[in-house]
Structure formats: C-alpha cells, structure tokens
Design a protein around this motif. Structure first.
Motif, PDB file in Angstrom:
ATOM      1  N   LEU A 135      -9.529 -12.183 -15.032  1.00 18.08           N
ATOM      2  CA  LEU A 135     -10.574 -11.292 -14.527  1.00 18.08           C
ATOM      3  C   LEU A 135     -11.306 -11.868 -13.322  1.00 18.08           C
ATOM      4  O   LEU A 135     -11.575 -11.165 -12.342  1.00 18.08           O
ATOM      5  N   ALA A 136     -11.642 -13.161 -13.381  1.00 18.40           N
ATOM      6  CA  ALA A 136     -12.379 -13.757 -12.268  1.00 18.40           C
ATOM      7  C   ALA A 136     -11.528 -13.847 -11.002  1.00 18.40           C
ATOM      8  O   ALA A 136     -12.061 -13.842  -9.880  1.00 18.40           O
ATOM      9  N   ASP A 137     -10.207 -13.928 -11.152  1.00 25.75           N
ATOM     10  CA  ASP A 137      -9.310 -14.102 -10.007  1.00 25.75           C
ATOM     11  C   ASP A 137      -8.736 -12.798  -9.482  1.00 25.75           C
ATOM     12  O   ASP A 137      -8.134 -12.775  -8.403  1.00 25.75           O
ATOM     13  N   LEU A 138      -8.869 -11.700 -10.250  1.00 29.21           N
ATOM     14  CA  LEU A 138      -8.238 -10.441  -9.847  1.00 29.21           C
ATOM     15  C   LEU A 138      -8.674  -9.943  -8.470  1.00 29.21           C
ATOM     16  O   LEU A 138      -7.831  -9.437  -7.710  1.00 29.21           O
ATOM     17  N   PRO A 139      -9.963 -10.036  -8.093  1.00 31.47           N
ATOM     18  CA  PRO A 139     -10.336  -9.568  -6.748  1.00 31.47           C
ATOM     19  C   PRO A 139      -9.549 -10.256  -5.634  1.00 31.47           C
ATOM     20  O   PRO A 139      -9.150  -9.611  -4.655  1.00 31.47           O
ATOM     21  N   VAL A 140      -9.281 -11.563  -5.785  1.00 27.49           N
ATOM     22  CA  VAL A 140      -8.504 -12.289  -4.772  1.00 27.49           C
ATOM     23  C   VAL A 140      -7.022 -11.934  -4.874  1.00 27.49           C
ATOM     24  O   VAL A 140      -6.350 -11.677  -3.861  1.00 27.49           O
ATOM     25  N   THR A 170     -12.378  -5.520  -4.634  1.00 24.47           N
ATOM     26  CA  THR A 170     -13.720  -5.949  -5.012  1.00 24.47           C
ATOM     27  C   THR A 170     -13.788  -6.184  -6.521  1.00 24.47           C
ATOM     28  O   THR A 170     -12.966  -5.654  -7.280  1.00 24.47           O
ATOM     29  N   PRO A 171     -14.781  -6.974  -6.991  1.00 25.58           N
ATOM     30  CA  PRO A 171     -14.932  -7.151  -8.436  1.00 25.58           C
ATOM     31  C   PRO A 171     -15.124  -5.833  -9.179  1.00 25.58           C
ATOM     32  O   PRO A 171     -14.614  -5.665 -10.295  1.00 25.58           O
ATOM     33  N   VAL A 228      -8.992  -2.465 -14.120  1.00 23.77           N
ATOM     34  CA  VAL A 228      -7.773  -2.968 -14.760  1.00 23.77           C
ATOM     35  C   VAL A 228      -7.952  -2.991 -16.283  1.00 23.77           C
ATOM     36  O   VAL A 228      -6.995  -2.786 -17.033  1.00 23.77           O
ATOM     37  N   ILE A 229      -9.170  -3.257 -16.733  1.00 22.86           N
ATOM     38  CA  ILE A 229      -9.488  -3.194 -18.167  1.00 22.86           C
ATOM     39  C   ILE A 229      -9.780  -1.763 -18.592  1.00 22.86           C
ATOM     40  O   ILE A 229      -9.278  -1.262 -19.601  1.00 22.86           O
ATOM     41  N   THR A 230     -10.622  -1.076 -17.800  1.00 23.02           N
ATOM     42  CA  THR A 230     -11.082   0.266 -18.169  1.00 23.02           C
ATOM     43  C   THR A 230      -9.921   1.253 -18.266  1.00 23.02           C
ATOM     44  O   THR A 230      -9.895   2.115 -19.154  1.00 23.02           O
ATOM     45  N   SER A 249       2.945  -5.853  -8.872  1.00 20.20           N
ATOM     46  CA  SER A 249       1.785  -5.377  -8.116  1.00 20.20           C
ATOM     47  C   SER A 249       1.195  -6.471  -7.228  1.00 20.20           C
ATOM     48  O   SER A 249       1.112  -7.632  -7.622  1.00 20.20           O
ATOM     49  N   SER A 250       0.759  -6.049  -6.052  1.00 21.28           N
ATOM     50  CA  SER A 250       0.014  -6.936  -5.156  1.00 21.28           C
ATOM     51  C   SER A 250      -1.272  -6.278  -4.675  1.00 21.28           C
ATOM     52  O   SER A 250      -1.973  -6.822  -3.819  1.00 21.28           O
ATOM     53  N   SER A 251      -1.576  -5.093  -5.214  1.00 21.86           N
ATOM     54  CA  SER A 251      -2.803  -4.379  -4.870  1.00 21.86           C
ATOM     55  C   SER A 251      -3.345  -3.691  -6.115  1.00 21.86           C
ATOM     56  O   SER A 251      -2.662  -3.617  -7.147  1.00 21.86           O
TER      57      SER A 251
END
Length: 494
Positions: free
Chosen positions: A44-49, A54-55, A61-63, A106-108
């Motif tokens: 979760l903390a790394d997904l924005p990068v 954006t966070p 991704v969870i919702t 996925s990359s986006s």
C-alpha cells in the motif's frame, strides 16, 4: 460457461472417504480467495510510486475488490442455486485467474483496479462451497466441514499478510500476482476433477435481473460511503449523498423483492428471527474480527520510542500474527463437533465470548509481541467458532433451493461488518493522537480504545446470538425445514 461432463450425483451423499477431497478443495479455494483480498496490504505504501499515481487513487486497489465482492457474492449464490454450484465454482475461478494476470502485468492504476475488481468476483467460492457441502457430505461430517470452509475466509486473511509481506520484501512485487494466478489455475483444476455435479436446487426459476441491479447499486453506494467517508469527510455532500442514495435504492429493492415471484433474495425468509438474528450477529462478528486485524499490526510496527510500539518490521509483524490464522484452522473442526453435540447457536455464542475474552487479554498484554500473538490466537479461535456456526444456522432455516444465495447474503453481512469496523477503527485511531511539532500519530489511548470497542462489539454479538430462537428437534434424519421446503438432511441441532 458449459459444465464439465460429470454425471449427476445420486441423492445420497458421498461416503466420508470420498468427501474428504471435496472438503479440502473447497477449503483451499476459500482460503485462496481470502488471501487475494489481503494480497496488496504490504504494497500500500509503495503503490503510488509503482503505479505512478496518487495515494488517494491507489486506495481504490483495495476498495475495488471490496465493492465487486459485495455486489457479486449474492448474485453468484443465486446463480449457483439456478444453474448448479459446481458450474459457478468453475466460473468464479476464471476472474480470479484473469484478475491476477492483469494485476501482474499492470504498470498503471486503471488496469490494476480492473484486475483487483475481477479478483473480488472470485469471493463467491466461499458461500457456493458451503452450500455444496449440504448436498454431498455425510451428516456426521457436515458441521465440521461447514466450519472449516466457512472459516477459510479468516484463515486466508490471517495467513495472507505474512506470506505476501515475505514475497514483497524478498522478491519482485509482481510475483504476488503471478503466484495468485497459479493458485487460481490449481483451484480450477481441482474443482474440475474433484467436485461432483449436483442438480441445481432452484432449477426452472428465473434470475431476478432488476433485483440484482438494485441490490448492487444500493450496496455500491453504501460501501463507497463507509469505506471512503474518512477521506472525503463524513459530513461532505458526496458521503451524505451516497448514504441517502443507498437508503433509497435498498428500500426500493426490498419493495421489489417482496412483490416479485422469484426474488434474488427471499426477504420473507431472511426476516425469520433465526435467520435475521444470525445475519445481524454476523455483522458484529465481522466488525470484531477486523478491529483486531487493524489495531494489532500497527501496535507491532509502531516505533519503540513511543513507549507502547514494538518496533517490528512488516514481515515480522505478519509472522507474529500468523499463528492466529492457524488457530482458525485448528479450532474450526472442533467447532463443528460442538455444533453436532449442542447446536450451532451455542457454538456462535461461545465464539463471540471467546473473541471478547481475546480483546480483554490484549488490553493486559499489548506491551509485548508475545502477548499480542497470544491475544490474536484467542480472538481468532473465537472467529473460527463463530464463522463455522453461522452457515449451519442459516442452512438449518432455509430451503434447499436457497442455500447458496442465503450463504452468499450471510457472507455479505460479514463483509459489511468488516467494512464498518474498518471505518470506525480508522476514525478512532485518527482522532486519538499524540505527537510533537508537525508529526502526530495514534496514541496509546487510541489503541486501547480500539481494543475496548472490539471487546464491546463481540459482547454485543454474543447477546444477539443468545437471542436466536431454538428449534424443535427434527425427526431423525430430517432437518427442520421451512414450510414448503421439503424433507432435508439435518445440518445441526438447535
């Protein structure tokens, strides 16, 4: 999807030896589907990068998984009653596999959300599997097998976190999704070869398309408001508008379901005290389970400098929590034996009280990792008992033609409880903070308040379970059935 060429079952269930591969396959399928829900937690903390977003966007991704699962589980259950449970189990394995492959590539953010939504469709394997057990498992094995398959949701959640944390820490994050794709393929193969074809219980009835659309729209509005309210603001126009829309849509849906001939969910059945109180208790048990899943990892990972944090890494925290998931696997068959001996009502009541005891223990032992591990083992033992008892109570009160959809609705109630629990715990932990300067973080009082709430909710679920009415002993070999349901095998006592 065309069904495989397996001959229909005889009316008599399989022998105990022949049933064991079926039970293990369904439990493995449920555990895998639950693992996929927690798969992205370490990321979760790394997904924005990783996804160049954006966070706020990465939270979808969870919702997305939550929303799609909520909409699809009761629909898949009804289709299982109409078209056959084995056929729909195979159908559920397809989006599990496809969603995992899409996520791995996925990359986006957009394809990742699509893939996670497809994974959410696979959650229907749990209620379908529970309903199928009623058709194929001998009476003496039914309660323990229901308990194991039902608890697979909790087992997968408990084991998924350390597993995914280890893979994310020591390998490329895409390995998580390639691994889940492989598991989905294995599940499809096991279902194809080991799960028998059972004639559908509601053959000849029609599928309620308006009911499915109405329930789906109402649930999406409700769960969006619950899961995103903290980000958007609980008093914002968007959040309040979604709550209002969900109320209107669900009331309209209920009105339609009462008037239509072949409803998606028979609300007259769900209004029976035994079914209604079981579903309400399920909401609070789901809440109580998730409260611990949210508070304990943070306590384990908070810096020791706070005076109450334990300074563990994500992987170490997951390993400290893993025995709790294993306890569900150990306790579930014992809960089935208790159900056979004393009935599912006592098992549900006992499970809720054990959960409350685990939270009380956590308040005394939260200062050490060993203490948190022990408290989680007690809490999850109670969850294993409670989760195994709920389907037995439901299936002891509905007709054979409604078993899959009734279990799907009960699964939905558990998921609703976890969503509400996440929202309430999020508010509590965000409001009760401490810190210096610009940095604020949850205070020890905030964590203790969360644990007290978990204990109180578990006691409330115990009170509701105690109010579930008992049923008279059925004729030997028959289950106490609703009017018009016909003679059926017993799932449990009162």
């Amino acid at each position: 999807m065309p069904d495989a060429p397996h001959p229909p079952l005889d009316p008599a269930p399989h022998t105990a030896a022949h049933s064991r591969p079926i039970i293990l396959t369904l439990a493995f399928a449920g555990t895998t589907a639950a693992i996929m829900q927690t798969l992205v937690t370490p990321l979760l903390a790394d997904l924005p990068v990783l996804l160049h977003t954006t966070p706020a966007n990465s939270a979808w991704v969870i919702t997305a998984t939550l929303l799609v699962a909520a909409v699809c589980v009761p629909v898949v259950g009804r289709l299982g009653d109409l078209l056959g449970k084995r056929r729909m189990l195979l159908a559920c394995s397809v989006p599990l596999f496809a969603g995992s492959v899409i996520c791995a590539l996925s990359s986006s953010i957009v394809p990742m959300i699509v893939g996670r939504g497809l994974q959410g469709m696979g959650m229907g394997v749990v209620p379908l599997g529970i309903a199928l057990l009623r058709d194929v498992v001998p009476k003496e094995q039914l309660s323990p097998s229901i308990a194991l398959v039902s608890a697979s949701m909790g087992i997968g959640g408990g084991l998924g976190l350390p597993l995914s944390a280890a893979i994310a820490q020591y390998a490329n994050w895409r390995v998580l999704f390639w691994g889940s794709a492989a598991l989905a393929a294995v599940i499809a193969a096991l279902i194809w070869f080991l799960i028998p074809d059972v004639p559908p219980g509601a053959r000849g009835q029609r599928f309620d398309v308006p009911g499915a659309l109405g329930l789906g729209a109402g649930l999406v509005c409700l769960l969006l408001a619950v899961s995103k309210g903290a980000d958007w603001g609980w008093s914002s126009g968007t959040t309040l508008g979604l709550f209002a829309a969900s109320a209107v849509l669900l009331l309209a849906w209920g009105s339609w379901e009462i008037r239509t001939t072949d409803p998606l969910i028979d609300l007259r059945t769900t209004a029976r005290p035994r079914v209604l109180l079981t579903n309400i208790a399920s909401v609070f048990v789901g809440f109580a389970m998730y409260a611990g899943m949210l508070v304990m990892p943070q306590l384990l990972q908070f810096p020791e400098a706070t005076g109450y944090g334990l300074g563990q890494s994500m992987l170490a925290a997951g390993l400290w929590m893993a025995p709790g998931g294993l306890m569900m696997m150990v306790v579930s068959p014992l809960g089935g034996k208790l159900t056979n001996a004393r009935g599912p009502k006592l098992t549900l009541l006992s499970g809720a009280l054990v959960i409350a005891a685990g939270y009380a223990l956590s308040l005394a032992l939260m200062g050490s990792a060993w203490g948190i591990m022990l408290a989680l083992m007690v809490i999850n033992s109670g969850v294993g008992l409670a989760y195994g008892a709920m389907p037995a109570l439901i299936m002891g009160s509905v007709a054979l033609s409604e078993t899959a959809v009734a279990n799907g609705f009960n699964t939905l109630m558990r998921s609703l409880g976890t969503s509400v629990g996440a929202a309430v715990m999020g508010v509590v932990l965000a409001q009760l903070t401490t810190g210096t300067g610009a940095r604020t973080f949850t205070s020890e009082t905030g964590f203790r308040t969360g644990l007290v709430i978990g204990c109180a909710v578990a006691l409330l679920s115990a009170a509701i379970a105690a109010a579930i009415p008992a049923v008279r002993q059925p004729t030997p070999g028959l289950r106490a059935a609703p009017a018009g349901a016909g003679p059926e095998r017993s799932t449990a006592g009162a």
